[in-house]
Scaffold this motif. Structure first.
Motif, PDB file in Angstrom:
ATOM      1  N   LEU A  79       0.831  -1.202   0.000  1.00  0.00           N
ATOM      2  CA  LEU A  79       0.000   0.000   0.000  1.00  0.00           C
ATOM      3  C   LEU A  79       0.863   1.249   0.000  1.00  0.00           C
ATOM      4  O   LEU A  79       1.948   1.275   0.584  1.00  0.00           O
ATOM      5  N   SER A  80       0.347   2.276  -0.644  1.00  0.00           N
ATOM      6  CA  SER A  80       1.015   3.573  -0.596  1.00  0.00           C
ATOM      7  C   SER A  80       0.822   4.182   0.784  1.00  0.00           C
ATOM      8  O   SER A  80      -0.079   3.792   1.539  1.00  0.00           O
ATOM      9  N   THR A  81       1.646   5.147   1.109  1.00  0.00           N
ATOM     10  CA  THR A  81       1.524   5.804   2.418  1.00  0.00           C
ATOM     11  C   THR A  81       0.194   6.559   2.522  1.00  0.00           C
ATOM     12  O   THR A  81      -0.405   6.614   3.593  1.00  0.00           O
ATOM     13  N   ASP A  82      -0.281   7.116   1.407  1.00  0.00           N
ATOM     14  CA  ASP A  82      -1.560   7.836   1.431  1.00  0.00           C
ATOM     15  C   ASP A  82      -2.714   6.892   1.744  1.00  0.00           C
ATOM     16  O   ASP A  82      -3.591   7.213   2.548  1.00  0.00           O
ATOM     17  N   THR A  83      -2.704   5.713   1.115  1.00  0.00           N
ATOM     18  CA  THR A  83      -3.780   4.745   1.365  1.00  0.00           C
ATOM     19  C   THR A  83      -3.744   4.278   2.817  1.00  0.00           C
ATOM     20  O   THR A  83      -4.792   4.176   3.464  1.00  0.00           O
ATOM     21  N   ALA A  84      -2.562   3.981   3.313  1.00  0.00           N
ATOM     22  CA  ALA A  84      -2.425   3.523   4.699  1.00  0.00           C
ATOM     23  C   ALA A  84      -2.926   4.591   5.673  1.00  0.00           C
ATOM     24  O   ALA A  84      -3.602   4.285   6.664  1.00  0.00           O
ATOM     25  N   ARG A  85      -2.606   5.840   5.386  1.00  0.00           N
ATOM     26  CA  ARG A  85      -3.027   6.931   6.269  1.00  0.00           C
ATOM     27  C   ARG A  85      -4.543   7.102   6.231  1.00  0.00           C
ATOM     28  O   ARG A  85      -5.193   7.224   7.276  1.00  0.00           O
TER      29      ARG A  85
ATOM     30  N   ALA B 100      10.610  -1.106   3.679  1.00  0.00           N
ATOM     31  CA  ALA B 100       9.185  -0.846   3.893  1.00  0.00           C
ATOM     32  C   ALA B 100       8.798  -1.145   5.335  1.00  0.00           C
ATOM     33  O   ALA B 100       9.468  -1.912   6.026  1.00  0.00           O
ATOM     34  N   LYS B 101       7.714  -0.513   5.764  1.00  0.00           N
ATOM     35  CA  LYS B 101       7.148  -0.780   7.077  1.00  0.00           C
ATOM     36  C   LYS B 101       5.982  -1.759   6.903  1.00  0.00           C
ATOM     37  O   LYS B 101       5.564  -2.049   5.787  1.00  0.00           O
TER      38      LYS B 101
ATOM     39  N   PHE C 263      12.470  -7.457  12.091  1.00  0.00           N
ATOM     40  CA  PHE C 263      13.622  -7.513  11.199  1.00  0.00           C
ATOM     41  C   PHE C 263      13.375  -6.544  10.052  1.00  0.00           C
ATOM     42  O   PHE C 263      12.238  -6.414   9.584  1.00  0.00           O
ATOM     43  N   PRO C 264      14.412  -5.841   9.591  1.00  0.00           N
ATOM     44  CA  PRO C 264      14.224  -4.879   8.497  1.00  0.00           C
ATOM     45  C   PRO C 264      13.542  -5.528   7.294  1.00  0.00           C
ATOM     46  O   PRO C 264      13.951  -6.595   6.843  1.00  0.00           O
ATOM     47  N   MET C 265      12.474  -4.890   6.808  1.00  0.00           N
ATOM     48  CA  MET C 265      11.722  -5.403   5.665  1.00  0.00           C
ATOM     49  C   MET C 265      12.273  -4.774   4.394  1.00  0.00           C
ATOM     50  O   MET C 265      12.095  -3.582   4.150  1.00  0.00           O
ATOM     51  N   GLU C 266      12.972  -5.559   3.604  1.00  0.00           N
ATOM     52  CA  GLU C 266      13.527  -5.081   2.347  1.00  0.00           C
ATOM     53  C   GLU C 266      12.851  -5.798   1.183  1.00  0.00           C
ATOM     54  O   GLU C 266      12.687  -7.020   1.197  1.00  0.00           O
ATOM     55  N   LEU C 267      12.437  -5.010   0.222  1.00  0.00           N
ATOM     56  CA  LEU C 267      11.751  -5.551  -0.948  1.00  0.00           C
ATOM     57  C   LEU C 267      12.534  -5.206  -2.203  1.00  0.00           C
ATOM     58  O   LEU C 267      13.115  -4.128  -2.309  1.00  0.00           O
ATOM     59  N   ARG C 268      12.529  -6.135  -3.135  1.00  0.00           N
ATOM     60  CA  ARG C 268      13.166  -5.898  -4.418  1.00  0.00           C
ATOM     61  C   ARG C 268      12.119  -5.439  -5.420  1.00  0.00           C
ATOM     62  O   ARG C 268      11.103  -6.092  -5.613  1.00  0.00           O
ATOM     63  N   THR C 269      12.367  -4.310  -6.027  1.00  0.00           N
ATOM     64  CA  THR C 269      11.461  -3.763  -7.030  1.00  0.00           C
ATOM     65  C   THR C 269      12.236  -3.536  -8.328  1.00  0.00           C
ATOM     66  O   THR C 269      13.446  -3.754  -8.396  1.00  0.00           O
TER      67      THR C 269
ATOM     68  N   PRO D  15      -1.871  -9.053   6.180  1.00  0.00           N
ATOM     69  CA  PRO D  15      -0.599  -8.336   6.328  1.00  0.00           C
ATOM     70  C   PRO D  15      -0.277  -7.539   5.061  1.00  0.00           C
ATOM     71  O   PRO D  15      -0.478  -8.031   3.936  1.00  0.00           O
ATOM     72  N   VAL D  16       0.237  -6.335   5.241  1.00  0.00           N
ATOM     73  CA  VAL D  16       0.616  -5.491   4.112  1.00  0.00           C
ATOM     74  C   VAL D  16       1.936  -4.801   4.430  1.00  0.00           C
ATOM     75  O   VAL D  16       2.351  -4.721   5.588  1.00  0.00           O
ATOM     76  N   VAL D  17       2.580  -4.328   3.375  1.00  0.00           N
ATOM     77  CA  VAL D  17       3.770  -3.492   3.541  1.00  0.00           C
ATOM     78  C   VAL D  17       3.438  -2.100   3.029  1.00  0.00           C
ATOM     79  O   VAL D  17       2.622  -1.938   2.120  1.00  0.00           O
ATOM     80  N   VAL D  18       4.074  -1.100   3.626  1.00  0.00           N
ATOM     81  CA  VAL D  18       3.794   0.297   3.292  1.00  0.00           C
ATOM     82  C   VAL D  18       5.109   1.022   3.064  1.00  0.00           C
ATOM     83  O   VAL D  18       6.050   0.887   3.869  1.00  0.00           O
ATOM     84  N   SER D  19       5.164   1.792   1.989  1.00  0.00           N
ATOM     85  CA  SER D  19       6.381   2.558   1.706  1.00  0.00           C
ATOM     86  C   SER D  19       6.055   3.708   0.768  1.00  0.00           C
ATOM     87  O   SER D  19       5.251   3.545  -0.159  1.00  0.00           O
ATOM     88  N   PRO D  20       6.699   4.873   0.967  1.00  0.00           N
ATOM     89  CA  PRO D  20       6.512   5.979   0.024  1.00  0.00           C
ATOM     90  C   PRO D  20       7.077   5.656  -1.351  1.00  0.00           C
ATOM     91  O   PRO D  20       6.727   6.302  -2.344  1.00  0.00           O
ATOM     92  N   ALA D  21       7.942   4.641  -1.424  1.00  0.00           N
ATOM     93  CA  ALA D  21       8.532   4.246  -2.708  1.00  0.00           C
ATOM     94  C   ALA D  21       7.495   3.698  -3.674  1.00  0.00           C
ATOM     95  O   ALA D  21       7.735   3.641  -4.884  1.00  0.00           O
ATOM     96  N   PHE D  22       6.319   3.290  -3.164  1.00  0.00           N
ATOM     97  CA  PHE D  22       5.272   2.761  -4.030  1.00  0.00           C
ATOM     98  C   PHE D  22       4.532   3.878  -4.767  1.00  0.00           C
ATOM     99  O   PHE D  22       3.708   3.596  -5.639  1.00  0.00           O
ATOM    100  N   GLY D  23       4.806   5.126  -4.400  1.00  0.00           N
ATOM    101  CA  GLY D  23       4.103   6.243  -5.020  1.00  0.00           C
ATOM    102  C   GLY D  23       2.629   6.199  -4.681  1.00  0.00           C
ATOM    103  O   GLY D  23       2.259   6.057  -3.520  1.00  0.00           O
ATOM    104  N   ASP D  24       1.770   6.295  -5.699  1.00  0.00           N
ATOM    105  CA  ASP D  24       0.325   6.237  -5.459  1.00  0.00           C
ATOM    106  C   ASP D  24      -0.266   4.901  -5.925  1.00  0.00           C
ATOM    107  O   ASP D  24      -1.474   4.789  -6.129  1.00  0.00           O
ATOM    108  N   THR D  25       0.600   3.898  -6.089  1.00  0.00           N
ATOM    109  CA  THR D  25       0.141   2.584  -6.551  1.00  0.00           C
ATOM    110  C   THR D  25      -0.068   1.633  -5.383  1.00  0.00           C
ATOM    111  O   THR D  25       0.798   1.514  -4.514  1.00  0.00           O
TER     112      THR D  25
END
Length: 207
Positions: free
Chosen positions: A115-121, A145-146, A132-138, A164-174
């Protein structure tokens, strides 16, 4: 086509109107008939302008008609949710994330729903760092990501709870529906250009 701030300009419509009339004149059609045909085209273009200008009023009616005849891009047929492929070659779903309506990309190559940060908010999710640090390959490299949990994610008659979901500003608005969502279904498949989702327990309100 020439466009203005809200779509095609009046000049563009007049140009389109002039084309068939010019063709009739070139074929030496009687003047009275040309005028009658011109009036007909004026009426048709007037209706078109009305629909474009008042599309907010017509959209709900069109959407209901499309849903009734299963012509929209997402519909419930029996116990199945059927989603047509978008012109971009992907499947996009209209989903409800904890009460927030979103258009989400369905990606079987994504391990987890993102999820994008906007959607999560807007959904009021509690976003936090994982143990543990959540690292995703894009496609743009690795990102951090959080994590969070969606109490309820709905896609027509499909309901996923405590997802369960991951959230990051790196996803933009997608926003992306990943395999951890698809794996909760009874089955899913692609038929031609249509994605078919079959839930274990479909919401009876949609059947």
């Amino acid at each position: 086509m020439l466009t203005g701030e809200h779509g095609p300009t009046t000049f563009a419509y007049l140009l389109l109107l002039a084309l068939p009339i010019s063709a009739l004149i070139a074929r030496r059609v009687p003047l009275l008939r040309v005028l009658w045909m011109g009036l007909t085209w004026v009426v048709l273009f007037g209706v078109l302008l009305l629909v474009v200008g008042q599309r907010e009023r017509f959209d709900p009616l069109m959407a209901r008609a499309a849903k009734l005849f299963h012509l929209d891009d997402q519909s419930v047929v029996g116990s199945e949710v059927r989603i047509r492929m978008s012109p971009d070659g992907h499947f996009w779903a209209r989903a409800n994330v904890a009460g927030v309506e979103r258009r989400m990309l369905i990606d079987s190559g994504a391990t987890v729903t993102a999820l994008s940060t906007d959607t999560a908010r807007e959904a009021g999710l509690e976003v936090k760092n994982s143990v543990f640090p959540m690292e995703l390959r894009t496609a743009n490299g690795s990102i951090t990501a959080k994590v969070s949990t969606v109490d309820e994610l709905r896609l027509d008659n499909v309901v996923a709870r405590d997802l369960p979901v991951v959230v990051s500003p790196a996803f933009g608005d997608t926003d992306v529906l990943g395999m951890n969502f698809l794996s909760r279904l009874k089955s899913w498949r692609v038929e031609g250009r249509t994605l078919v989702l079959v839930p274990h327990h479909p919401d009876p309100r949609f059947t």
